[in-house]
Design an enzyme around this catalytic site. Structure first.
Site, mmCIF file in Angstrom:
data_model
loop_
_atom_site.group_PDB
_atom_site.id
_atom_site.type_symbol
_atom_site.label_atom_id
_atom_site.label_comp_id
_atom_site.label_asym_id
_atom_site.label_seq_id
_atom_site.Cartn_x
_atom_site.Cartn_y
_atom_site.Cartn_z
ATOM 1 N N MET A 1 0.873 -1.128 -0.044
ATOM 2 C CA MET A 1 0.041 0.089 -0.089
ATOM 3 C C MET A 1 0.841 1.213 0.013
ATOM 4 O O MET A 1 0.353 2.279 -0.546
ATOM 5 C CB MET A 1 -0.951 0.017 1.059
ATOM 6 N N CYS A 2 2.125 1.115 0.503
ATOM 7 C CA CYS A 2 2.931 2.512 0.674
ATOM 8 C C CYS A 2 4.303 1.980 0.834
ATOM 9 O O CYS A 2 4.743 1.010 0.561
ATOM 10 C CB CYS A 2 2.499 3.127 2.202
ATOM 11 N N GLY A 3 5.349 3.098 1.048
ATOM 12 C CA GLY A 3 6.546 2.758 1.269
ATOM 13 C C GLY A 3 6.989 3.568 2.555
ATOM 14 O O GLY A 3 6.348 4.821 2.751
ATOM 15 N N ARG A 40 5.717 3.955 -5.209
ATOM 16 C CA ARG A 40 4.916 3.248 -4.045
ATOM 17 C C ARG A 40 3.789 3.981 -3.276
ATOM 18 O O ARG A 40 2.587 3.344 -2.778
ATOM 19 C CB ARG A 40 5.861 2.654 -3.049
#
Length: 675
Positions: A1-3, A40
């Site tokens: 979902m993210c970084g 990301r």
């Protein structure tokens, strides 16, 4: 979902004469590290620093749940004492919101915010409450506690290293570069194949797994591990009970992963696993479960994406996938991957996955992620984890036959039947036991004669320079075994059935460090696709691990046939076609033979120059060139895999700016060994 990127300064004191300049430099470094993984999380960016800049947290966000700014990170508690950044998806968050609402003031509807609430309620044991795919960093300023963790399987990557007295933690290793990290090849780790089976990486000083520390040297621990029953204990449930329970658990695992505030789709191959995921999704949507942000309840709104290789390659499953999609009534989108498409994505696949691999699967994954994103999807359900839990890989078959299965009375109990099954297996695929004669006797005993270590040793065998032999302190099979630790090895020798031991080995090595990286999150997120694997739900794992080996693999003495994933086939029968139900396991893999002067050949020719190979320092260029020639001239698949892997090391060396590894005994080395 993210970084995410985070750091903490360990040892010493935070005070310094040039703090203002140092603070500014740290902020710039953190910003640059986030730039490297901005793909990301292009939806939002956040940073937090402790007042003395001893701790810093950075986050780039891909919005999936609660698309409002309230869901942006880092998260902070009301006292501004606990801070956290989270990458991934946490399920059951609505339940915890209800339970903890009286003691924690939630600021958003993000699933990830429950991390701080759970930590405040349960302390560090909150990790056991998390269900999903995640990596996180949490800092408690009152306790000076800096804690990082990733999910049980490693779906989301998390690495750490030390640069000076600063501990760096990041989703991808490339985020260490702005902090002054100078990557060096770890020749011992590479030669022993240890990066495939342990916490170390092929770069010196880089590790993965959980880290918890208090301004002191990092401590690595484990909050969960998979386990199996005593092989002598008779299983108390009937086959029908197992079928019903597996079906129930899998439907629940799919149900919770259909939740999103964005578009959602499915990766579909010609196999049982992804077909079953699609079939279960159809059932759930028709019963009223939302499909991401779609509320129509129409099965035709379920979009499935399939890699389509050349029709005559022998590896294309797109027609089978098409028939499954038509039977289910879902949208079907084949993504054609020819040589040109593979070659065009080769270097980016290596850079983003940060994994050298012996096949073109990663390029296929990159292509379908791009197509899914172009159709407005942000979440995709996938089939990883099924073969590990329910015994789908052919490499598991010989281990199923190493011992009788007392846990299931209807199993092959007679030595004569087992001996006959061995003959059938050897006639079917002799390569499954290749290399066992070369495994040292103590290693065989540690692993209870299981065969995976020998198979992996042959796969990771590359044309190394002879000078690197001095750094191979253990044979790869021994390094493979010892990375599991004494307690686990004892269970393999005394408690677990060999099939379960091999499942454990595969899950901890090939799945976590190879499959989930090369055809997993790091590749998917290049095009902002969050992938969710329902088979890697720990409730599914904990139930599946107790199922007897003879219900996972069924051998029929009359027809002399093996049926892998027997119990899963029965549980998933209502959701798949008859063709899929009866089809033998075919792993998702791309072609290994390509034409001379074609796009793939030309890409490898450009990467595998004498200069490039020698710049790595640890490969024998003459041997590499022989492999390269035979791979295309003779259509030799093994030579292709070796040459392809060396080419990927070239890409890693160039993109990461890695200094040449040199023989410490060589006269050109003036400043000591750099290995």
């Amino acid at each position: 979902m993210c970084g995410l990127t985070a750091f903490v300064t360990v040892g010493g004191t935070p005070g310094c004469a040039h703090c203002a300049n140092d603070f500014l430099g740290l902020e710039e470094q953190l910003e640059e590290s986030l730039d490297l993984v901005n793909h990301r999380g292009p939806d939002a960016r956040g940073r937090w620093f402790s007042p003395d800049h001893r701790v810093g947290l950075g986050h780039v966000r891909l919005s999936i749940i609660d698309l409002s700014p309230a869901g942006n990170q880092p998260f902070h508690d009301s006292e501004n004492a606990i801070h956290a950044v989270v990458n991934g998806e946490l399920y059951d968050h609505e339940q915890y919101r209800t339970e903890l609402a009286h003691e924690y003031s939630f600021k958003s509807n993000s699933d990830c915010e429950i991390v701080i609430a759970l930590y405040r309620h349960y302390g560090i044991s909150f990790l056991n409450k998390l269900r999903g795919e995640f990596a996180l960093v949490l800092y408690d300023a009152n306790r000076k506690l800096f804690l990082t963790a990733r999910d049980r399987y490693g779906v989301k990557s998390l690495y750490y290293t030390m640069v000076g007295n600063r501990l760096l933690v990041a989703t991808e290793m490339k985020s260490f570069l702005p902090f002054g990290w100078k990557p060096q090849w770890d020749i011992t780790c590479i030669r022993e194949g240890a990066w495939m089976s342990g916490s170390r990486m092929f770069f010196k000083g880089v590790h993965r797994y959980m880290v918890s520390q208090n301004f002191k040297t990092p401590e690595v621990g484990m909050y969960w591990d998979t386990d199996y029953p005593d092989k002598k204990t008779v299983y108390p449930h009937s086959e029908d009970e197992v079928i019903d329970r597996v079906r129930e658990l899998m439907l629940d695992a799919v149900r919770i992963r259909l939740r999103a505030d964005v578009g959602l789709g499915i990766y579909l191959s010609g196999g049982l696993d992804s077909s079953a995921i699609a079939g279960m999704a159809v059932k759930l949507v028709q019963e009223g479960t939302k499909l991401g942000n779609d509320t129509s309840g129409e099965r035709s709104k379920i979009d499935c994406f399939t890699v389509q290789f050349e029709k005559d390659s022998g590896f294309d499953e797109s027609e089978i996938a098409r028939r499954t999609a038509e039977w289910l009534g879902v949208g079907y989108h084949p993504i054609y991957l020819d040589e040109e498409a593979i070659a065009a994505r080769l270097e980016d696949t290596v850079w983003y996955s940060e994994t050298p691999a012996a096949n073109v699967n990663g390029m296929g994954r990159l292509a379908v992620a791009e197509a899914a994103r172009a159709m407005g999807k942000k979440v995709i359900l996938t089939g990883e984890g099924s073969d590990e839990h329910f015994s789908g890989y052919s490499d598991l078959l010989p281990n199923f036959l190493l011992e009788p299965d007392p846990s299931w009375p209807q199993s092959l109990a007679k030595q004569a039947d087992i001996a006959e099954a061995w003959k059938v297996l050897e006639e079917r695929d002799r390569v499954l036991t290749v290399g066992m004669d070369e495994v040292a006797a103590p290693t065989k005993r540690m692993l209870n004669n299981t065969t995976l270590s020998a198979r992996l040793s042959t796969i990771i065998s590359l044309p190394y320079s002879s000078w690197t032999d001095q750094f191979m302190l253990r044979p790869p099979s021994t390094a493979f075994a010892e990375n599991f630790g004494v307690q686990v090895l004892h269970k393999m020798m005394e408690k677990w059935h060999p099939l379960h031991s091999t499942q454990y080995q595969w899950m901890k090595t090939v799945l976590a460090n190879y499959i989930l990286r090369y055809i997993g999150d790091n590749i998917d997120m290049v095009h902002q696709i969050e992938t969710r694997p329902p088979f890697l739900d720990h409730y599914v794992t904990e139930y599946a691990n107790n199922i007897p080996p003879s219900l996972k693999i069924r051998y029929d003495p009359e027809s002399k046939t093996f049926r892998e994933k027997h119990i899963l086939r029965e549980a998933m029968k209502p959701f798949v076609t008859e063709e899929i139900y009866n089809r033998t396991k075919h792993p998702f893999v791309g072609p290994f033979t390509y034409q001379e002067d074609g796009p793939v050949h030309n890409s490898l020719k450009r990467l595998l120059t004498e200069e490039n190979v020698n710049q790595l320092g640890f490969f024998d260029n003459d041997a590499v060139q022989r492999d390269f020639i035979k791979a295309f001239r003779d259509k030799d698949g093994m030579c292709f895999q070796r040459a392809f892997t060396v080419a990927q090391y070239v890409v890693l060396g160039q993109r990461f700016g890695v200094k040449k590894a040199q023989d410490p005994g060589c006269s050109e080395t003036s400043s000591g060994p750099h290995v």
